[in-house]
Motif scaffolding. Sequence first.
Motif, PDB file in Angstrom:
ATOM      1  N   LEU A   1      -4.635   7.097 -54.704  1.00  0.00           N
ATOM      2  CA  LEU A   1      -4.858   6.879 -56.129  1.00  0.00           C
ATOM      3  C   LEU A   1      -6.058   5.965 -56.394  1.00  0.00           C
ATOM      4  O   LEU A   1      -6.789   6.146 -57.357  1.00  0.00           O
ATOM      5  N   GLY A   2      -6.250   4.980 -55.538  1.00  0.00           N
ATOM      6  CA  GLY A   2      -7.374   4.053 -55.703  1.00  0.00           C
ATOM      7  C   GLY A   2      -8.646   4.516 -55.030  1.00  0.00           C
ATOM      8  O   GLY A   2      -9.673   3.833 -55.094  1.00  0.00           O
ATOM      9  N   HIS A   3      -8.599   5.657 -54.355  1.00  0.00           N
ATOM     10  CA  HIS A   3      -9.751   6.225 -53.654  1.00  0.00           C
ATOM     11  C   HIS A   3     -10.374   5.216 -52.684  1.00  0.00           C
ATOM     12  O   HIS A   3     -11.577   4.969 -52.689  1.00  0.00           O
ATOM     13  N   LYS A   4      -9.517   4.637 -51.839  1.00  0.00           N
ATOM     14  CA  LYS A   4      -9.992   3.669 -50.860  1.00  0.00           C
ATOM     15  C   LYS A   4      -9.678   4.162 -49.450  1.00  0.00           C
ATOM     16  O   LYS A   4      -8.634   4.748 -49.206  1.00  0.00           O
ATOM     17  N   SER A   5     -10.603   3.903 -48.543  1.00  0.00           N
ATOM     18  CA  SER A   5     -10.418   4.229 -47.133  1.00  0.00           C
ATOM     19  C   SER A   5     -10.566   2.961 -46.313  1.00  0.00           C
ATOM     20  O   SER A   5     -11.188   1.997 -46.746  1.00  0.00           O
ATOM     21  N   ARG A   6      -9.991   3.004 -45.123  1.00  0.00           N
ATOM     22  CA  ARG A   6     -10.093   1.882 -44.193  1.00  0.00           C
ATOM     23  C   ARG A   6     -10.874   2.344 -42.974  1.00  0.00           C
ATOM     24  O   ARG A   6     -10.534   3.349 -42.351  1.00  0.00           O
ATOM     25  N   ILE A   7     -11.926   1.615 -42.651  1.00  0.00           N
ATOM     26  CA  ILE A   7     -12.716   1.873 -41.462  1.00  0.00           C
ATOM     27  C   ILE A   7     -12.387   0.760 -40.479  1.00  0.00           C
ATOM     28  O   ILE A   7     -12.524  -0.416 -40.811  1.00  0.00           O
ATOM     29  N   THR A   8     -11.926   1.114 -39.295  1.00  0.00           N
ATOM     30  CA  THR A   8     -11.663   0.128 -38.251  1.00  0.00           C
ATOM     31  C   THR A   8     -12.738   0.306 -37.181  1.00  0.00           C
ATOM     32  O   THR A   8     -12.861   1.378 -36.589  1.00  0.00           O
ATOM     33  N   VAL A   9     -13.513  -0.759 -36.954  1.00  0.00           N
ATOM     34  CA  VAL A   9     -14.622  -0.727 -36.019  1.00  0.00           C
ATOM     35  C   VAL A   9     -14.407  -1.795 -34.958  1.00  0.00           C
ATOM     36  O   VAL A   9     -14.099  -2.941 -35.285  1.00  0.00           O
TER      37      VAL A   9
END
Length: 186
Positions: free
Chosen positions: A67-75
């Motif tokens: 709903l918030g159009h957020k992604s998580r990138i783990t680097v």
Amino acid sequence: MSALNISKGMSSHSAYDLRDPNGQIEESHTLAIMVENEPGVLARVIGLFSGRGYNIDSLTVAEVDHLGHKSRITVVTRGTPAVIEQIKAQLGRIVVVYAVNDLTVEGPVVERELGLFKVKGQGDKRVEALRIAEIFRANVVDSTLESFVFELVGPISKLDAFADLMRPLGLIDMARTGLAALSRGL
């Protein structure tokens, strides 16, 4: 003859440590980056790393808030403490980045990776591969008369150890997802 006393930052491949004794030691850090889920964001974030010559050891990306159009990138990356601070500061300046968390310094972390391992073998090697898989709690997800595909979830070191033991038994292919990590507690 006594064992070599190798401390952090020294090379185990040489009898000489040719690094600057006043230089800082490179460390591995896991960064969790919350970003806007839109086209081109991953390219901008990763472009920051490649454009400045920073290496990425592991990378995972997934939408975590539909709903918030957020992604998580783990680097997972490595560098001196100054380089890590520079990476975090530069990531924070990208407009579509909401937050950058250095999980390595924030406290205890739960880290997992998924790996699929294809092992070819017959006879004793096949039996030994199944025995080792049972010890590591790996699941058989595909089986033919000539090969197995094992699924294993755990810390990176567990997957590395499993691969090392399977190589002499006929490991012919593997696929790994990259690290997923969350800080423990609240």
